[in-house]
Motif scaffolding. Structure first.
Motif, PDB file in Angstrom:
ATOM      1  N   GLU A 192       0.819  -1.215   0.000  1.00 12.26           N
ATOM      2  CA  GLU A 192       0.000   0.000   0.000  1.00 12.26           C
ATOM      3  C   GLU A 192       0.850   1.261   0.000  1.00 12.26           C
ATOM      4  O   GLU A 192       1.957   1.285   0.527  1.00 12.26           O
ATOM      5  N   ALA A 193       0.293   2.310  -0.587  1.00 10.68           N
ATOM      6  CA  ALA A 193       0.918   3.631  -0.538  1.00 10.68           C
ATOM      7  C   ALA A 193      -0.168   4.676  -0.346  1.00 10.68           C
ATOM      8  O   ALA A 193      -1.295   4.511  -0.820  1.00 10.68           O
ATOM      9  N   SER A 194       0.168   5.734   0.364  1.00 11.44           N
ATOM     10  CA  SER A 194      -0.735   6.866   0.544  1.00 11.44           C
ATOM     11  C   SER A 194      -0.140   8.050  -0.215  1.00 11.44           C
ATOM     12  O   SER A 194       1.013   8.409   0.024  1.00 11.44           O
ATOM     13  N   ILE A 195      -0.926   8.620  -1.116  1.00 16.25           N
ATOM     14  CA  ILE A 195      -0.456   9.801  -1.846  1.00 16.25           C
ATOM     15  C   ILE A 195      -1.436  10.939  -1.599  1.00 16.25           C
ATOM     16  O   ILE A 195      -2.549  10.956  -2.127  1.00 16.25           O
ATOM     17  N   LEU A 196      -1.025  11.869  -0.751  1.00 14.26           N
ATOM     18  CA  LEU A 196      -1.808  13.076  -0.508  1.00 14.26           C
ATOM     19  C   LEU A 196      -1.570  14.035  -1.669  1.00 14.26           C
ATOM     20  O   LEU A 196      -0.484  14.048  -2.254  1.00 14.26           O
ATOM     21  N   ALA A 197      -2.565  14.816  -1.989  1.00 13.17           N
ATOM     22  CA  ALA A 197      -2.437  15.798  -3.068  1.00 13.17           C
ATOM     23  C   ALA A 197      -3.343  16.977  -2.768  1.00 13.17           C
ATOM     24  O   ALA A 197      -4.267  16.875  -1.949  1.00 13.17           O
ATOM     25  N   PRO A 206       0.343  16.387  -6.558  1.00 15.77           N
ATOM     26  CA  PRO A 206       0.656  15.382  -5.527  1.00 15.77           C
ATOM     27  C   PRO A 206       1.744  15.851  -4.570  1.00 15.77           C
ATOM     28  O   PRO A 206       2.648  16.593  -4.957  1.00 15.77           O
ATOM     29  N   PHE A 207       1.634  15.409  -3.321  1.00 15.22           N
ATOM     30  CA  PHE A 207       2.696  15.586  -2.325  1.00 15.22           C
ATOM     31  C   PHE A 207       3.630  14.376  -2.407  1.00 15.22           C
ATOM     32  O   PHE A 207       3.454  13.499  -3.243  1.00 15.22           O
ATOM     33  N   LEU A 208       4.611  14.317  -1.523  1.00 17.01           N
ATOM     34  CA  LEU A 208       5.455  13.131  -1.413  1.00 17.01           C
ATOM     35  C   LEU A 208       4.599  11.932  -1.003  1.00 17.01           C
ATOM     36  O   LEU A 208       3.655  12.076  -0.225  1.00 17.01           O
ATOM     37  N   SER A 209       4.956  10.768  -1.499  1.00 13.36           N
ATOM     38  CA  SER A 209       4.243   9.542  -1.113  1.00 13.36           C
ATOM     39  C   SER A 209       4.601   9.157   0.315  1.00 13.36           C
ATOM     40  O   SER A 209       5.653   9.534   0.835  1.00 13.36           O
ATOM     41  N   SER A 210       3.719   8.398   0.950  1.00 10.44           N
ATOM     42  CA  SER A 210       4.009   7.895   2.302  1.00 10.44           C
ATOM     43  C   SER A 210       3.455   6.484   2.439  1.00 10.44           C
ATOM     44  O   SER A 210       2.736   6.004   1.561  1.00 10.44           O
ATOM     45  N   LYS A 211       3.812   5.836   3.536  1.00  2.98           N
ATOM     46  CA  LYS A 211       3.318   4.483   3.791  1.00  2.98           C
ATOM     47  C   LYS A 211       2.746   4.411   5.195  1.00  2.98           C
ATOM     48  O   LYS A 211       3.454   4.628   6.174  1.00  2.98           O
ATOM     49  N   ASP A 212       1.461   4.124   5.266  1.00 15.23           N
ATOM     50  CA  ASP A 212       0.761   3.987   6.544  1.00 15.23           C
ATOM     51  C   ASP A 212       0.887   2.537   7.031  1.00 15.23           C
ATOM     52  O   ASP A 212       1.084   1.622   6.241  1.00 15.23           O
ATOM     53  N   HIS A 213       0.766   2.339   8.341  1.00 16.71           N
ATOM     54  CA  HIS A 213       0.761   1.001   8.947  1.00 16.71           C
ATOM     55  C   HIS A 213      -0.522   0.903   9.759  1.00 16.71           C
ATOM     56  O   HIS A 213      -0.602   1.425  10.870  1.00 16.71           O
ATOM     57  N   LYS A 214      -1.534   0.250   9.194  1.00 17.16           N
ATOM     58  CA  LYS A 214      -2.896   0.290   9.758  1.00 17.16           C
ATOM     59  C   LYS A 214      -3.138  -0.686  10.901  1.00 17.16           C
ATOM     60  O   LYS A 214      -3.885  -0.388  11.822  1.00 17.16           O
ATOM     61  N   ARG A 215      -2.543  -1.872  10.831  1.00 17.30           N
ATOM     62  CA  ARG A 215      -2.876  -2.909  11.822  1.00 17.30           C
ATOM     63  C   ARG A 215      -2.268  -2.577  13.180  1.00 17.30           C
ATOM     64  O   ARG A 215      -1.226  -1.943  13.283  1.00 17.30           O
ATOM     65  N   GLU A 239       9.812   5.922  -9.543  1.00 17.60           N
ATOM     66  CA  GLU A 239       9.408   6.811 -10.639  1.00 17.60           C
ATOM     67  C   GLU A 239       8.403   6.113 -11.555  1.00 17.60           C
ATOM     68  O   GLU A 239       7.430   6.720 -12.012  1.00 17.60           O
ATOM     69  N   GLU A 240       8.639   4.835 -11.799  1.00 18.76           N
ATOM     70  CA  GLU A 240       7.759   4.050 -12.676  1.00 18.76           C
ATOM     71  C   GLU A 240       6.360   3.924 -12.070  1.00 18.76           C
ATOM     72  O   GLU A 240       5.344   4.092 -12.753  1.00 18.76           O
ATOM     73  N   VAL A 241       6.316   3.647 -10.754  1.00 24.71           N
ATOM     74  CA  VAL A 241       5.032   3.529 -10.045  1.00 24.71           C
ATOM     75  C   VAL A 241       4.281   4.856 -10.081  1.00 24.71           C
ATOM     76  O   VAL A 241       3.073   4.903 -10.357  1.00 24.71           O
ATOM     77  N   LEU A 242       4.985   5.958  -9.816  1.00 22.55           N
ATOM     78  CA  LEU A 242       4.349   7.275  -9.793  1.00 22.55           C
ATOM     79  C   LEU A 242       3.848   7.682 -11.177  1.00 22.55           C
ATOM     80  O   LEU A 242       2.796   8.318 -11.304  1.00 22.55           O
ATOM     81  N   GLY A 266      -9.308  21.532  -2.122  1.00 17.75           N
ATOM     82  CA  GLY A 266      -8.838  20.963  -0.853  1.00 17.75           C
ATOM     83  C   GLY A 266      -7.856  19.836  -1.095  1.00 17.75           C
ATOM     84  O   GLY A 266      -7.136  19.814  -2.095  1.00 17.75           O
ATOM     85  N   ILE A 267      -7.851  18.901  -0.173  1.00 18.21           N
ATOM     86  CA  ILE A 267      -6.948  17.751  -0.244  1.00 18.21           C
ATOM     87  C   ILE A 267      -7.684  16.558  -0.836  1.00 18.21           C
ATOM     88  O   ILE A 267      -8.829  16.303  -0.489  1.00 18.21           O
ATOM     89  N   VAL A 268      -7.023  15.862  -1.740  1.00 18.77           N
ATOM     90  CA  VAL A 268      -7.524  14.563  -2.181  1.00 18.77           C
ATOM     91  C   VAL A 268      -6.438  13.541  -1.841  1.00 18.77           C
ATOM     92  O   VAL A 268      -5.263  13.745  -2.124  1.00 18.77           O
ATOM     93  N   PHE A 269      -6.864  12.496  -1.176  1.00 24.17           N
ATOM     94  CA  PHE A 269      -5.963  11.451  -0.678  1.00 24.17           C
ATOM     95  C   PHE A 269      -6.208  10.198  -1.509  1.00 24.17           C
ATOM     96  O   PHE A 269      -7.334   9.724  -1.609  1.00 24.17           O
TER      97      PHE A 269
END
Length: 414
Positions: A192-197, A206-215, A239-242, A266-269
């Motif tokens: 998973e990846a979180s991309i705030l924008a 888009p902002f920098l990508s991040s990685k959340d840890h949900k569990r 770069e390829e993923v983005l 506003g923000i789209v996540f």
């Protein structure tokens, strides 16, 4: 400028802290805020959560911009109500916020505009859902349709787990209506990846990508939480993923915003899954993530107030956001027992002894003491030149912080 921030979590503390660094900002009101915002530079907590009272406060205090942190006020249509009174507010309209308020609506939007996402079915009846799940392949994903504080997604490994989830969501109604309608979705195997924008409705930046840890537990075991930590940037977002994300997710999303004539400033996540077969969109959020915000904003070099103003002025096409050449690690300290039952009211010590930054969430400032008041109590964030050092400093800081029944994952960013 005078700013009003609606919300009281770690995300709102991070937003307030970032905006307080701007020379443009004179005063920040946090409604209701928390222990951290009570002590932050230029910030003041106000004990208001009622929408009418918030509008009246913004009028009386001549608030320049209101920023909405959590999803519920956005889904309720607070932006429309502020705008009706001629007030500037950063966030999507009620119609646009349905992208988070209803997962069924969101999936239909993705399908309509060709946003790459997992196959799915929508169910209103628990018996029909159970019949479908009896014939399904596992693992499979079950989602509550409405807002569920980050806890409305279950990955069921077999029919028994799936049946239990349906009973909880649709019959026991644990999410007070949000789980009466469910989405059953194909399981995507990947990272998973979180991309705030940020969007002004014309462009999405888009902002920098991040990685959340949900569990809740190490190695991604146990139930989902609101988030137990995050790192930024996400090492899997190459770069390829983005590039694939922009082509198959961001661009068709923007086309949808325009064709639906959504009032979206506003923000789209973007919650995405990076799989062997490509990059897929899991979900939209219509606000900043928590704890992703705490990991991302400290790396932003550009004045965040300027970013918000450019969005409100529909001038984002000219914006170039600068980022620090560093890595962040954010680890959440929770009350033992979260996300189920837990005790609160314990003194928190040694916050002033750490090297990084503490953003408080479930904590209040009372009689000169900071005390626990919620499940996710605080997050510690460190910025360093490499990911392993950022992780090392964050955990070193957490070891200094003291409160009874403290719990945190030991593998964030590992």
């Amino acid at each position: 400028m005078k700013i009003l921030i609606i919300g009281g979590g770690g995300r709102e503390h991070a937003i307030a802290w970032k905006l307080s660094q701007s020379a443009k900002v004179h005063e920040i009101y946090c409604a209701p805020g928390n222990a951290g915002t009570a002590l932050e530079n230029k910030c003041k907590n106000i004990d208001i959560t009622n929408y009418d009272e918030l509008i009246n406060f913004a009028v009386e205090e001549k608030i320049d911009i209101t920023i909405v942190g959590p999803e519920v006020p956005l889904i309720d249509g607070i932006v429309d109500r502020f705008k009706e009174r001629g007030l500037k507010i950063f966030g999507p309209s009620k119609a646009a916020a349905k992208l988070e308020g209803s997962k069924a609506f969101s999936k239909e939007f993705m399908k309509k505009y060709g946003v790459r996402t997992a196959e799915y079915e929508v169910f209103y009846n628990p018996k029909e859902a159970a019949e479908y799940l009896f014939r399904a392949s596992y693992p499979i994903v079950i989602k509550a349709d409405g807002a569920a504080a980050g806890k409305g997604v279950v990955i069921a490994n077999n029919f028994e787990e799936a049946k239990k989830c349906i009973e909880s969501f649709m019959i026991e109604d644990v999410f007070k209506g949000s789980g009466k309608k469910i989405i059953i979705e194909e399981f995507l195997d990947g990272v998973e990846a979180s991309i705030l924008a940020v969007t002004d409705g014309n462009v999405i930046v888009p902002f920098l990508s991040s990685k959340d840890h949900k569990r809740i537990y190490d190695k991604d075991k146990g139930p989902n939480t609101g988030g137990m930590g995050a790192i930024c940037p996400n090492p899997y977002c190459t770069e390829e993923v983005l590039k694939e994300f922009k082509e198959n997710i961001l661009k068709p999303t923007l086309r949808g915003f325009k064709e639906e004539k959504m009032d979206y400033i506003g923000i789209v996540f973007f919650g995405v899954m990076i799989c062997k077969k490509g990059v897929y969109l899991l979900e939209y959020n219509v606000r900043m993530g928590d704890p992703e915000t705490q990991a991302v904003l400290p790396l932003m070099e550009t004045d965040f107030t300027h970013v918000i103003l450019e969005a409100l002025n529909k001038n984002l096409s000219e914006l170039k956001i600068k980022w620090k050449n560093k890595y962040s690690c954010c680890v959440v300290a929770a009350s033992k027992g979260y996300p189920e039952e837990y005790k609160t009211g314990f003194n928190i010590g040694n916050i002033n002894k750490i090297r990084g930054k503490v953003f408080t969430a479930g904590a209040v400032f009372k009689d000169g003491e900071i005390k626990t008041s919620g499940g996710r109590v605080l997050s510690v964030v460190s910025l360093e030149d490499n990911p392993s050092r950022a992780r090392e400093v964050a955990y070193g800081d957490l070891e200094k912080i003291e409160f009874e029944n403290i719990y945190y994952r030991k593998d964030i960013g590992n």
